[in-house]
Design a protein around this motif. Structure first.
Motif, mmCIF file in Angstrom:
data_model
loop_
_atom_site.group_PDB
_atom_site.id
_atom_site.type_symbol
_atom_site.label_atom_id
_atom_site.label_comp_id
_atom_site.label_asym_id
_atom_site.label_seq_id
_atom_site.Cartn_x
_atom_site.Cartn_y
_atom_site.Cartn_z
ATOM 1 N N TYR A 143 0.831 -1.211 0.000
ATOM 2 C CA TYR A 143 0.000 0.000 0.000
ATOM 3 C C TYR A 143 0.864 1.260 0.000
ATOM 4 N N THR A 144 2.029 1.181 0.632
ATOM 5 C CA THR A 144 2.937 2.322 0.605
ATOM 6 C C THR A 144 3.449 2.578 -0.804
ATOM 7 N N VAL A 145 3.826 1.498 -1.488
ATOM 8 C CA VAL A 145 4.300 1.621 -2.877
ATOM 9 C C VAL A 145 3.197 2.166 -3.770
ATOM 10 N N ALA A 146 2.000 1.620 -3.610
ATOM 11 C CA ALA A 146 0.872 2.052 -4.448
ATOM 12 C C ALA A 146 0.495 3.502 -4.164
ATOM 13 N N TRP A 147 0.481 3.891 -2.897
ATOM 14 C CA TRP A 147 0.090 5.257 -2.535
ATOM 15 C C TRP A 147 1.051 6.282 -3.114
ATOM 16 N N GLU A 148 2.334 5.997 -3.092
ATOM 17 C CA GLU A 148 3.324 6.936 -3.620
ATOM 18 C C GLU A 148 3.112 7.188 -5.113
ATOM 19 N N GLN A 149 2.653 6.165 -5.827
ATOM 20 C CA GLN A 149 2.482 6.313 -7.268
ATOM 21 C C GLN A 149 1.114 6.888 -7.646
ATOM 22 N N ILE A 150 0.100 6.583 -6.864
ATOM 23 C CA ILE A 150 -1.254 6.950 -7.251
ATOM 24 C C ILE A 150 -1.748 8.238 -6.586
ATOM 25 N N GLN A 151 -1.021 8.725 -5.593
ATOM 26 C CA GLN A 151 -1.438 9.916 -4.852
ATOM 27 C C GLN A 151 -1.678 11.133 -5.751
ATOM 28 N N PRO A 152 -0.783 11.451 -6.710
ATOM 29 C CA PRO A 152 -1.055 12.635 -7.569
ATOM 30 C C PRO A 152 -2.338 12.495 -8.379
ATOM 31 N N TYR A 153 -2.644 11.299 -8.841
ATOM 32 C CA TYR A 153 -3.862 11.096 -9.626
ATOM 33 C C TYR A 153 -5.114 11.297 -8.771
ATOM 34 N N LEU A 154 -5.065 10.840 -7.533
ATOM 35 C CA LEU A 154 -6.196 11.046 -6.627
ATOM 36 C C LEU A 154 -6.406 12.533 -6.330
ATOM 37 N N PHE A 155 -5.316 13.248 -6.147
ATOM 38 C CA PHE A 155 -5.414 14.682 -5.867
ATOM 39 C C PHE A 155 -6.035 15.419 -7.060
ATOM 40 N N ASN A 156 -5.564 15.114 -8.264
ATOM 41 C CA ASN A 156 -6.120 15.761 -9.459
ATOM 42 C C ASN A 156 -7.603 15.464 -9.606
ATOM 43 N N THR A 157 -7.989 14.227 -9.377
ATOM 44 C CA THR A 157 -9.396 13.853 -9.494
ATOM 45 C C THR A 157 -10.241 14.588 -8.467
ATOM 46 N N ALA A 158 -9.741 14.689 -7.245
ATOM 47 C CA ALA A 158 -10.477 15.389 -6.197
ATOM 48 C C ALA A 158 -10.646 16.868 -6.539
ATOM 49 N N GLY A 191 0.807 -7.393 -6.041
ATOM 50 C CA GLY A 191 0.431 -6.831 -4.747
ATOM 51 C C GLY A 191 0.214 -5.328 -4.799
ATOM 52 N N PRO A 192 1.233 -4.532 -5.181
ATOM 53 C CA PRO A 192 1.035 -3.083 -5.306
ATOM 54 C C PRO A 192 -0.029 -2.715 -6.337
ATOM 55 N N LEU A 193 -0.140 -3.517 -7.406
ATOM 56 C CA LEU A 193 -1.138 -3.225 -8.433
ATOM 57 C C LEU A 193 -2.544 -3.287 -7.859
ATOM 58 N N MET A 194 -2.861 -4.359 -7.128
ATOM 59 C CA MET A 194 -4.190 -4.494 -6.531
ATOM 60 C C MET A 194 -4.393 -3.490 -5.402
ATOM 61 N N ALA A 195 -3.329 -3.171 -4.679
ATOM 62 C CA ALA A 195 -3.428 -2.160 -3.622
ATOM 63 C C ALA A 195 -3.776 -0.798 -4.225
ATOM 64 N N GLY A 196 -3.190 -0.482 -5.387
ATOM 65 C CA GLY A 196 -3.512 0.772 -6.052
ATOM 66 C C GLY A 196 -4.957 0.826 -6.507
ATOM 67 N N TYR A 197 -5.442 -0.286 -7.067
ATOM 68 C CA TYR A 197 -6.858 -0.334 -7.471
ATOM 69 C C TYR A 197 -7.773 -0.156 -6.259
#
Length: 290
Positions: free
Chosen positions: A72-87, A254-260
């Motif tokens: 989840y740490t790996v996934a969060w680091e990569q997906i965090q900017p996309y979540l911010f833009n969407t929000a 693992g990180p892939l499913m955590a990101g989803y």
């Protein structure tokens, strides 16, 4: 003879009482099966998000220990900017849609003027226009205005489309509010703006919440338009960002499913806790629901 007839009547009554119970059991069983099938991919995603590739290969379905929360740490680091833009896009779109739709719906519901029915009919016609029909003209306009790779190019289509549906829902909802409330406010000297702010808006919170949830869902799930108009990775929304995230973690399940899971969590929580208000707003915005 009387005893036989009485026994037959009791048997028929018992059978009639048993039929609704057995019917409910059948309905509940079918609903449980549907819910199980619908939730199975989500549960699989949750289980897999805690695994390494070796654990995933050894036990495809079962939970494996130890659990790897670092996915989840790996996934969060990569997906965090996309979540911010969407929000950001969702919040701006919601504010603009609620502002435009609430004023339009209030005016169409409570004011009588020439062309009122024609205007509302035009709004209804806009609901019938497929989104793909506007795609190429809208892209050309945004490109000529130099708005590609900006938040504006994302906000404008959501605001325009959401305002159409929002106007219809709010207009129908406001028509169900008793006219006596507006008459009383007018007798107290309230202006149109005052009635809008103090009477209509507080009573329309369910339908406003419904429109907000629909907008969030649309922004969160839309894929093609952001893919078409955004090439800057720092501005991508979560639906498009997940596509690139998948390419970066294609062999790391693992990180892939955590990101989803992280990407889907906001919508799941919103609809879980606000579904009651969502249904109340939809029912209140449908003609004949009051």
């Amino acid at each position: 003879m009387t005893v036989v007839q009485s026994s037959s009547v009791n048997t028929d009554a018992t059978r009639r009482r048993a039929q609704p119970g057995s019917r409910q059991i059948g309905i509940k069983t079918v609903l449980i099966l549907i819910a199980t099938v619908a939730l199975a991919p989500y549960l699989f995603m949750v289980v897999t998000s805690f695994k390494t590739n070796q654990q995933f290969a050894d036990s495809f379905w079962a939970v494996s220990f130890p659990l790897h929360f670092e996915n989840y740490t790996v996934a969060w680091e990569q997906i965090q900017p996309y979540l911010f833009n969407t929000a950001v896009v969702a919040v701006i779109s919601i504010v603009l849609i609620l502002l435009i739709a609430s004023i339009s719906g209030f005016v169409l519901a409570r004011y009588r003027f020439a062309g009122r029915g024609l205007i509302f009919g035009a709004v209804l016609v806009l609901m019938m226009v497929p989104g793909l029909a506007n795609l190429i003209p809208l892209f050309i306009i945004m490109k000529d205005l130099g708005l590609l790779n900006t938040y504006i190019v994302l906000v404008v289509p959501y605001t325009v489309g959401g305002s159409v549906l929002g106007t219809i829902l709010i207009r129908n909802f406001v028509e169900g509010i008793p006219q006596a409330l507006f008459d009383a406010a007018r007798l107290d000297g309230a202006s149109g703006a005052r009635m809008y702010w103090s009477v209509m808006l507080p009573l329309s919170l369910p339908v406003l919440g419904t429109i907000s949830l629909l907008t969030v869902s649309e922004v969160w799930n839309d894929f093609f338009w952001p893919l078409l108009v955004i090439s800057d990775d720092s501005l991508r929304t979560v639906s498009v960002g997940l596509q690139f995230f998948q390419g970066q973690n294609a062999t790391d399940y693992g990180p892939l499913m955590a990101g989803y899971l992280i990407a889907s969590l906001p919508l799941v929580l919103l609809f879980t806790f606000l579904s009651k208000y969502f249904l109340a707003g939809v029912q209140g915005g449908v003609p004949g629901a009051h």
